[in-house]
Design a protein around this motif. Structure first.
Motif, PDB file in Angstrom:
ATOM      1  N   MET A 223       0.827  -1.203   0.000  1.00  0.00           N
ATOM      2  CA  MET A 223       0.000   0.000   0.000  1.00  0.00           C
ATOM      3  C   MET A 223       0.866   1.261   0.000  1.00  0.00           C
ATOM      4  SD  MET A 223      -2.980  -1.268  -0.197  1.00  0.00           S
ATOM      5  CE  MET A 223      -4.178  -0.025   0.231  1.00  0.00           C
ATOM      6  N   ALA A 224       1.972   1.228   0.742  1.00  0.00           N
ATOM      7  CA  ALA A 224       2.886   2.377   0.749  1.00  0.00           C
ATOM      8  C   ALA A 224       3.502   2.578  -0.623  1.00  0.00           C
ATOM      9  CB  ALA A 224       3.974   2.183   1.803  1.00  0.00           C
ATOM     10  N   GLY A 225       3.860   1.465  -1.283  1.00  0.00           N
ATOM     11  CA  GLY A 225       4.432   1.563  -2.618  1.00  0.00           C
ATOM     12  C   GLY A 225       3.453   2.132  -3.626  1.00  0.00           C
ATOM     13  N   LEU A 226       2.197   1.714  -3.532  1.00  0.00           N
ATOM     14  CA  LEU A 226       1.178   2.231  -4.444  1.00  0.00           C
ATOM     15  C   LEU A 226       0.958   3.733  -4.225  1.00  0.00           C
ATOM     16  CD1 LEU A 226      -1.387  -0.702  -4.253  1.00  0.00           C
ATOM     17  CD2 LEU A 226      -0.003  -0.067  -6.237  1.00  0.00           C
ATOM     18  N   ARG A 227       0.945   4.134  -2.957  1.00  0.00           N
ATOM     19  CA  ARG A 227       0.771   5.565  -2.678  1.00  0.00           C
ATOM     20  C   ARG A 227       1.955   6.381  -3.196  1.00  0.00           C
ATOM     21  NH1 ARG A 227      -1.705   3.478   2.156  1.00  0.00           N
ATOM     22  NH2 ARG A 227       0.307   3.497   3.238  1.00  0.00           N
TER      23      ARG A 227
END
Length: 365
Positions: A223-227
């Motif tokens: 999720m951090a990577g997508l953000r």
């Protein structure tokens, strides 16, 4: 044929066998009518023998040398990458052994972590050496991804690996944390930075679009990577996997009948709906063609014999994650069912399918 066998360091019987199975067929004739090898035949033989000496089976070698998208230069680059990866891995193991020998010679206690150091590389460093051999761009999947890129001119490829699916008609910047994977990127490919998806070294909206292909499940914090992708690019395109459906693992016979451990591999993976919400994306199915050129985990759904080949499995992170016991049990069971005809009976509905929906999804934001 005898002279070629002598130069290549193989037996005439081996060359006859390659001729019989149509792997390397001498196309020239001497004045007396004997079979002879043209320059092109020798080039193909060189590729076959090089892959064989790297441990590839004859079936996989036939697929590699028969790849219509790879010329002699492409094969040389692929072989070079495989050899360099093998050399680097051996060098790293020797260095780890030397450190432990030095510690033991001084009477120092060696911790379990230190003992396992030579066997515990990053996941991609363990499986990456096979990528250039089996993980090639599948044109039909590429067309769907590139269509989703729209009119973007600047593209960031996150978790880029060896560069599959990078468009050639746009300005691409790649990000890849694994040195093994970066080392196998072909000459002339996009510039590649050593960085992780969760901390991209770019300003906001630096790119028209950020793309990620079959890599999100390897990130420490998806999720951090997508953000981060959403932060540095105006649009985002991600090829990932859908685990939202009840009994999603039953979509594919391999995970349904032979590898139930696959469900635990993705146990902590974010739901597709959550990933889509994180970047404001819609999802579209990505069918896997029956003759998929990219050796991803689901690629051989209509070619089950391929999963018996160790070199095919080595380019699939799933097998590394489930562990050797589960892998060998699945391979033994599948082999037995293929021999008995049980697999064909269970999966007779697949015989006429050109493509299958096995859970691959393209998130487009």
């Amino acid at each position: 044929m005898g002279r070629v066998a002598e130069l290549a360091g193989v037996s005439v019987r081996t060359l006859h066998h390659y001729d019989e199975i149509r792997l390397v067929r001498p196309s020239a004739r001497t004045a007396a009518g004997y079979r002879a090898y043209s320059a092109g035949d020798v080039e193909r033989l060189r590729e076959v023998l090089a892959y064989r000496r790297l441990g590839f089976g004859l079936r996989e070698v036939a697929e590699l040398v028969g790849d219509p998208t790879a010329d002699a230069v492409a094969h040389l680059r692929r072989l070079r990458g495989l050899l360099l990866e093998r050399r680097d891995r051996a060098d790293a193991m020797v260095a780890a052994i030397d450190r432990e020998l030095g510690a033991r010679a001084k009477g120092l206690k060696v911790t379990p972590e230190e003992q396992l150091e030579m066997l515990g590389p990053r996941l991609y460093d363990a499986i990456g050496g096979a990528y250039t051999a089996t993980r090639r761009t599948e044109p039909r999947i590429a067309a769907q991804i590139w269509d989703a890129l729209g009119d973007a001119q600047t593209v960031l490829n996150v978790g880029a690996g060896t560069g599959s699916y990078e468009p050639t008609d746009r300005y691409v910047t790649a990000v890849e944390p694994s040195a093994v994977m970066r080392g196998q990127r072909p000459a002339g490919s996009a510039p590649c930075l050593a960085a992780a998806a969760e901390s991209l070294p770019f300003e906001e909206h630096s790119f028209d679009v950020a793309m990620a292909v079959s890599t999100v499940h390897h990130w420490g914090d998806p999720m951090a990577g997508l953000r981060e992708m959403r932060r540095v690019a105006r649009r985002v395109v991600v090829l990932t996997f859908d685990t939202d459906e009840p009994r999603w693992q039953d979509r594919f016979w391999l995970t349904r009948d032979y590898l139930p451990e696959f469900a635990t591999v993705l146990a902590g993976f974010p739901p597709l709906a959550g990933m889509a919400d994180a970047i404001g994306a819609r999802a579209e199915p990505v069918p896997v063609p029956w003759d998929c050129a990219d050796g991803l985990f689901e690629a051989y759904w209509r070619r089950p014999v391929a999963y018996l080949d160790d070199h095919v499995r080595r380019a699939m992170s799933v097998w590394t994650r489930v562990g050797p016991e589960a892998e060998q049990r699945a391979v033994r069971s599948l082999g037995a069912d293929l021999d008995s005809g049980r697999w064909a009976e269970r999966n007779s509905d697949l015989a006429d399918l050109e493509a299958a929906d096995l859970g691959l999804r393209l998130l487009i934001a």
